[in-house]
Design a protein around this motif. Structure first.
Motif, short mmCIF file in Angstrom:
data_model
loop_
_atom_site.label_atom_id
_atom_site.label_comp_id
_atom_site.label_asym_id
_atom_site.label_seq_id
_atom_site.Cartn_x
_atom_site.Cartn_y
_atom_site.Cartn_z
N VAL A 138 -2.90 1.52 18.83
CA VAL A 138 -2.21 1.53 17.54
C VAL A 138 -0.85 0.85 17.67
CG1 VAL A 138 -1.19 3.02 15.78
CG2 VAL A 138 -3.41 3.59 16.76
N LEU A 139 -0.15 1.12 18.75
CA LEU A 139 1.16 0.49 18.96
C LEU A 139 1.02 -1.03 19.04
CD1 LEU A 139 4.19 0.78 19.52
CD2 LEU A 139 3.62 0.98 21.94
N LEU A 140 0.05 -1.52 19.80
CA LEU A 140 -0.16 -2.97 19.90
C LEU A 140 -0.57 -3.57 18.56
CD1 LEU A 140 -1.91 -3.29 23.36
CD2 LEU A 140 0.37 -4.09 22.76
N ALA A 141 -1.39 -2.86 17.80
CA ALA A 141 -1.80 -3.36 16.48
C ALA A 141 -0.60 -3.48 15.55
CB ALA A 141 -2.85 -2.44 15.87
N VAL A 142 0.31 -2.53 15.59
CA VAL A 142 1.51 -2.59 14.76
C VAL A 142 2.39 -3.76 15.20
CG1 VAL A 142 3.66 -1.37 14.20
CG2 VAL A 142 1.49 -0.15 14.16
N ILE A 143 2.54 -3.95 16.50
CA ILE A 143 3.34 -5.08 17.00
C ILE A 143 2.74 -6.40 16.56
CG2 ILE A 143 4.05 -6.29 19.09
CD1 ILE A 143 4.34 -3.52 20.41
N VAL A 144 1.41 -6.54 16.69
CA VAL A 144 0.74 -7.78 16.27
C VAL A 144 0.93 -8.00 14.78
CG1 VAL A 144 -1.53 -8.84 15.95
CG2 VAL A 144 -0.93 -7.81 18.13
N PHE A 145 0.78 -6.96 13.98
CA PHE A 145 0.95 -7.07 12.54
C PHE A 145 2.33 -7.62 12.18
CE2 PHE A 145 2.45 -5.18 8.54
CZ PHE A 145 1.54 -5.73 7.67
N ARG B 155 4.45 -9.23 14.15
CA ARG B 155 4.67 -10.57 14.71
C ARG B 155 3.97 -11.64 13.87
NH1 ARG B 155 7.04 -10.86 19.70
NH2 ARG B 155 6.19 -12.91 20.10
N LEU B 156 2.80 -11.33 13.33
CA LEU B 156 2.06 -12.32 12.55
C LEU B 156 2.56 -12.45 11.11
CD1 LEU B 156 -1.57 -11.75 13.82
CD2 LEU B 156 0.04 -13.54 14.46
N ARG B 157 3.37 -11.52 10.67
CA ARG B 157 3.92 -11.60 9.32
C ARG B 157 4.99 -12.68 9.21
NH1 ARG B 157 6.19 -6.34 7.00
NH2 ARG B 157 6.97 -7.91 5.63
N ARG B 158 5.60 -13.04 10.32
CA ARG B 158 6.66 -14.04 10.29
C ARG B 158 6.10 -15.42 9.98
NH1 ARG B 158 9.60 -13.02 15.77
NH2 ARG B 158 9.38 -15.27 15.73
N ARG B 159 6.96 -16.27 9.44
CA ARG B 159 6.54 -17.64 9.12
C ARG B 159 6.23 -18.41 10.39
NH1 ARG B 159 11.40 -19.46 5.72
NH2 ARG B 159 11.46 -20.74 7.57
N THR B 160 5.26 -19.30 10.32
CA THR B 160 4.86 -20.10 11.47
C THR B 160 5.98 -21.03 11.92
OG1 THR B 160 2.59 -20.04 10.68
CG2 THR B 160 3.11 -21.68 12.32
N GLU B 161 6.73 -21.58 10.98
CA GLU B 161 7.79 -22.52 11.32
C GLU B 161 8.89 -21.89 12.14
OE1 GLU B 161 7.13 -21.95 7.93
OE2 GLU B 161 5.58 -23.48 7.83
N ALA B 162 9.05 -20.56 12.05
CA ALA B 162 10.15 -19.89 12.73
C ALA B 162 9.79 -19.50 14.17
CB ALA B 162 10.55 -18.64 11.95
N ASP C 33 7.36 -17.65 21.82
CA ASP C 33 7.00 -16.59 20.88
C ASP C 33 5.50 -16.61 20.58
OD1 ASP C 33 7.60 -14.41 19.24
OD2 ASP C 33 7.82 -15.69 17.48
N GLU C 34 4.94 -17.80 20.43
CA GLU C 34 3.50 -17.91 20.17
C GLU C 34 2.70 -17.45 21.39
OE1 GLU C 34 2.81 -21.91 18.97
OE2 GLU C 34 3.49 -21.55 16.93
N LYS C 35 3.15 -17.81 22.59
CA LYS C 35 2.46 -17.38 23.80
C LYS C 35 2.53 -15.86 23.95
CE LYS C 35 3.17 -21.63 26.37
NZ LYS C 35 3.85 -22.27 27.50
N MET C 36 3.66 -15.27 23.63
CA MET C 36 3.81 -13.83 23.71
C MET C 36 2.86 -13.13 22.73
SD MET C 36 5.13 -11.31 25.22
CE MET C 36 6.54 -11.88 26.09
N THR C 37 2.72 -13.70 21.53
CA THR C 37 1.79 -13.14 20.55
C THR C 37 0.36 -13.19 21.07
OG1 THR C 37 3.25 -13.79 18.74
CG2 THR C 37 0.98 -13.30 18.17
N VAL D 34 -2.05 -9.97 21.70
CA VAL D 34 -3.36 -9.86 21.05
C VAL D 34 -4.46 -9.68 22.10
CG1 VAL D 34 -5.06 -11.15 19.70
CG2 VAL D 34 -2.69 -11.07 18.97
N LEU D 35 -4.37 -10.40 23.22
CA LEU D 35 -5.36 -10.22 24.28
C LEU D 35 -5.30 -8.81 24.86
CD1 LEU D 35 -5.13 -13.63 26.17
CD2 LEU D 35 -7.03 -12.76 24.83
#
Length: 69
Positions: free
Chosen positions: A8-15, A17-24, A29-33, A37-38
């Motif tokens: 649940v904690l990882l799902a909240v973190i992923v949620f 992190r993915l809400r942020r704009r792609t340009e930012a 940051d993308e590698k960490m996401t 997720v893995l």
């Protein structure tokens, strides 16, 4: 004592992190996401939820394969 489910904690973190704009996002940051997720996938895989998701994905892929023939 408060216990936190790691999945649940990882799902909240992923949620969040993915809400942020792609340009930012930076490459780091993308590698960490991707790593988070893995990790979420590894945590969920042996659970009944993970097995159900795997069954659903298997049915979808077999349906797509049969439809393409």
């Amino acid at each position: 004592m408060l216990t936190i489910n790691v999945g649940v904690l990882l799902a909240v973190i992923v949620f969040f992190r993915l809400r942020r704009r792609t340009e930012a996002r930076s490459r780091l940051d993308e590698k960490m996401t991707v790593v988070i997720v893995l990790a979420l996938g590894i945590v969920l895989a042996p659970t009944p939820v993970g097995q159900g998701a795997m069954d659903i994905l298997g049915q979808i892929t077999s349906g797509v394969t049969q439809a393409s023939r």
